[in-house]
Design a protein around this motif. Structure first.
Motif, short mmCIF file in Angstrom:
data_model
loop_
_atom_site.label_atom_id
_atom_site.label_comp_id
_atom_site.label_asym_id
_atom_site.label_seq_id
_atom_site.Cartn_x
_atom_site.Cartn_y
_atom_site.Cartn_z
N ARG A 1 0.55 -1.15 0.03
CA ARG A 1 -0.04 0.05 0.21
C ARG A 1 0.75 1.45 0.13
O ARG A 1 0.20 2.42 -0.02
N PHE A 2 2.17 1.07 0.12
CA PHE A 2 3.33 2.26 0.05
C PHE A 2 3.71 2.28 -1.30
O PHE A 2 3.63 1.25 -1.92
N ARG A 3 4.74 3.24 -1.48
CA ARG A 3 5.52 2.92 -2.91
C ARG A 3 6.72 2.09 -2.26
O ARG A 3 6.76 2.26 -1.10
N PRO B 1 8.66 12.21 -0.59
CA PRO B 1 8.44 11.35 0.49
C PRO B 1 9.31 10.97 1.39
O PRO B 1 10.47 10.65 1.11
N VAL B 2 8.88 10.41 2.50
CA VAL B 2 9.92 9.82 3.45
C VAL B 2 10.13 8.45 2.75
O VAL B 2 9.19 7.61 2.45
N TYR C 1 10.25 10.12 -6.90
CA TYR C 1 9.03 10.43 -6.45
C TYR C 1 8.63 11.60 -5.87
O TYR C 1 7.91 11.85 -4.75
N SER C 2 9.75 12.69 -5.91
CA SER C 2 9.40 13.90 -5.24
C SER C 2 8.79 15.12 -6.26
O SER C 2 8.76 14.73 -7.35
N GLN D 1 17.80 7.33 -5.17
CA GLN D 1 17.31 7.70 -6.68
C GLN D 1 15.72 7.37 -6.55
O GLN D 1 14.93 8.30 -7.03
N PHE D 2 15.09 6.63 -5.66
CA PHE D 2 13.91 6.10 -5.49
C PHE D 2 13.05 7.90 -4.73
O PHE D 2 12.08 7.82 -5.18
#
Length: 717
Positions: free
Chosen positions: A507-509, A551-552, A584-585, A579-580
């Motif tokens: 349910r998270f990235r 994101p955290v 996603y920022s 990089q992740f």
């Protein structure tokens, strides 16, 4: 008789009248099935449970359904359904409206924190748009960008151009609309007055007029009879005075087995009895409400079988391949018809533009005459009279004028059997450009229809392939086939088994690094808080971008049930986690191709702000030294994994491409998140032979979960 597969404008008007009686009902939950069927589960304090079904593609329908006949909830709700639940759970049904006399129904909900409207478009390709209180589009099943209207997230919702609304018309306006036509009565009612073919014929029958009577031969007596027939019908609609019917007919070529009842199939459902259907000797079944009739009709349309053999739907356990094939073939036929109409329309517009240049002097004379008259403060009535006098005198330019429309500010010329509506202020060249532009717009619609028909043909081929597999005797795989190896060419496999094992982190990235470490990131402020408080252990690593709005991101050294221990995490995995975090920022949203991130230990992250400062929800204070990762590329890969689980995965390209049988790389670009997800989904469908596998594990909604927020484009590889 062809079976009804879409609600008419009259149906929509009657339906809205009934649905409004349930205002005040509370919405419990929303569901989405097969990308076009929306189910809204509500509670009415007097009636109890209500199930509202809305399907916008084929068939096109909205109605309350028997709670015992609604489909089971999907195992995993897609993003669109989750968005509906977030916005609508606990909301009150405030109103239900029809847009003018169009096949568009708006369902309005009110909640203390926000009001939301669902707009169901039951015409064309069909669509569902979700609007906020300012009518801005929050989300939609499909993005529509036309010259005349836009339906896209962030835009103000645009209804189609207004058309003639018979629900509000007067007797004189009705007659004027009829008189302006150049065809017969029934076609005028169907097209110019927006009744459609069925109700056009019905009004003619009720009025006792000959439906094929040419307008030129009709008079006010026929117009009044038609208006009176309509006026009585619309009075019943507005008062809710319905007497619903479901009509059936005997199945052709059905076996006559003596006393056995001949099988019948449903063909129509109406809010009032139809004179045309009674004349055709169709069997009618009465219902207490129009909603009940609609529910019964569409349930039978979807599920009834006409018997065994070539016309039947098969046995109890066998999928109804024949119905699916017939449905796709019917859609293809409709799409082919639309393509033909687009071709004809585009050609007509081009011919009109060329006629303007071929008759340049004549057209220029007419337009100049109108402009000069308007500059001299002549009324449109005087201009029309002047052209009529000129025509009587045999002036060629005046003879070409067939209509002067003061309300629209236009003049219509007849040139070589083509009627061309012109704007006098625009001149010959600009009028021709407008027609060429319209031809180009229609040609673009044709191109879109060609792409849609290819998708439908692929779906048809997939159903036929599954039917052949079902009929094969040796369906059971051999032992050799059961033991899949790493050399299996999954893209060419005609049938791929689905292995499902959903993890707690999905349910998270998330993604797994090249060294098999789990990395998870928050999708919103609530998840950011949850990751730090519940899932970050002492041996994990915390990542965040230098830019605001990221994101955290937590690189897990251990699983949630494992003891936290000192683990040596390779630099490669750390770089991939950074990089992740960047991808996603807001770095991606801003269209930048690189950004910076930093890494700290969990004990450096705190919810306690510095003195005099304030932390927003989802924000944290980070203290102490940081390890920086500079100029990290904003590039992600989205791919399909078959083993050990069948799923879509996404994240930094290197680990994703290692674990998937095929993947697509994305970088910041111009396509919105939902649009790029559909493009990637179509790309996957082209790569796999087993398209049903792609549809089940890698739908556009699931792909979208791994697409960064903001614009993207696919990278050529």
């Amino acid at each position: 008789m062809e079976q009804k597969r879409a609600l008419t404008s009259v149906d929509c008007a009657a339906l809205v009248r009934e649905l409004r009686s349930y205002r005040g009902a509370k919405l419990d939950k929303a569901y989405l099935y097969e990308d076009d069927l929306v189910r809204l589960k509500l509670r009415d304090f007097d009636v109890g449970r209500l199930e509202l079904l809305a399907e916008v593609r084929d068939p096109k329908r909205i109605h309350l359904a028997d709670p015992e006949r609604v489909p089971d909830a999907p195992g995993r709700p897609p993003n669109f359904a989750m968005m509906l639940r977030n916005r609508l759970s606990g909301a009150d049904l405030a109103d239900v409206r029809q847009f003018e006399f169009d096949r568009i129904i708006s369902v309005e909900f009110e909640r203390e924190d926000a009001n939301t409207t669902l707009v169901f478009e039951l015409f064309g390709d069909g669509n569902v748009a979700v609007l906020d209180a300012e009518r801005e589009v929050v989300s939609s099943l499909d993005t529509v960008r036309l010259k005349s209207r836009t339906v896209a997230p962030g835009s103000t919702y645009g209804f189609p151009d207004s058309r003639f609304d018979p629900l509000e018309t007067t007797r004189d306006a009705f007659a004027r609309r009829m008189e302006s036509s150049d065809t017969d009565l029934v076609r005028t009612l169907a097209t110019q007055l927006n009744f459609g073919g069925l109700w056009g014929e019905e009004l003619c029958a009720r009025a006792g007029v000959e439906k094929v009577l040419d307008i030129a031969e009709a008079d006010r007596e026929q117009y009044d009879a038609l208006f009176d027939a309509w006026d009585r019908l619309r009075g019943r609609i507005k008062e809710g005075d319905f007497d619903p019917r479901v009509y059936t007919e005997a199945v052709e070529d059905a076996a006559d087995d003596g006393d056995e009842e001949v099988p019948r199939r449903v063909v129509d459902v109406t809010p009032v009895p139809m004179a045309e259907h009674e004349a055709a000797d169709l069997h009618a079944e009465a219902f207490d409400s129009f909603n009940d009739a609609l529910a019964a009709y569409f349930h039978r349309l979807t599920h009834e079988s006409v018997g065994e053999g070539e016309g039947g739907g098969g046995g109890r356990d066998r999928p109804d391949f024949e119905s699916e094939i017939a449905k796709h073939e019917r859609i293809i036929e409709q799409q082919e018809g639309a393509i033909g109409k687009f071709e004809e329309q585009a050609e007509r517009e081009r011919e009109k533009a060329e006629l303007l240049y071929a008759n340049y002097d004549l057209v220029d004379e007419v337009l100049s005459t109108v402009r000069e008259a308007r500059e001299a403060d002549r009324s449109w009535e005087e201009i029309e009279a002047r052209f009529a006098e000129g025509a009587e005198q045999g002036i060629t330019a005046a003879e070409a004028v067939v209509d002067v429309n003061g309300a629209e500010g236009t003049v219509t010329l007849e040139l070589d059997d083509h009627r061309v509506e012109l704007e006098p202020d625009a001149g010959v060249e600009r009028n021709a450009d407008r027609l060429y532009t319209e031809a180009k717009r229609v040609a673009e619609k044709r191109a879109g229809a060609l792409a849609a028909i290819e998708d439908t043909r692929e779906d048809l081929a997939e159903v036929k392939r599954r039917r052949e597999e079902w009929s094969t005797d040796d369906d059971e795989p051999s032992e050799e086939e059961a033991e899949e190896t790493s050399d299996t060419d999954w893209l060419d496999r005609s049938s791929i088994p689905i292995r499902s094992d959903e993890g707690w982190f999905e349910r998270f990235r998330w993604f797994r690094t090249s060294d098999d470490f789990l990395v998870i990131g928050g999708r919103n402020a609530d998840q950011n808080e949850e990751l730090v408080k519940k899932y970050m252990d002492n041996s994990d690593l915390f990542f965040h971008t230098q830019a605001h709005g990221g994101p955290v991101t937590v690189l897990k050294a251990t699983g949630p049930s494992e003891a936290a221990t000192d683990v040596d995490i390779p630099d490669r995995s750390k770089r991939e986690a950074a990089q992740f975090a960047v991808a996603y920022s807001s770095v991606w949203k801003d269209g930048r191709y690189a950004g910076d991130a930093y890494m700290v230990d969990p004990d450096q992250v705190s919810k306690t702000p510095e003195s005099g400062e304030y932390l927003e929800k989802g924000g944290f204070a980070v203290r102490g030294d940081r390890t920086y990762f500079e100029d990290v590329e904003t590039e992600v890969a989205v791919g399909i994994q078959v083993e050990p689980e069948s799923r879509v995965v996404g994240g930094p390209p290197e680990p994703i491409e290692e674990r998937t049988v095929t993947s697509v790389r994305l970088e910041p670009g111009r396509y919105a998140q939902n649009d790029i997800a559909k493009m990637v989904y179509r790309e996957f469908r082209e790569r796999f032979t087993d398209q049903s596998f792609v549809r089940k594990v890698a739908s556009a909604d699931r792909v979208q979960e791994f697409c960064p927020p903001g614009g993207s484009t696919m990278v050529d590889q």
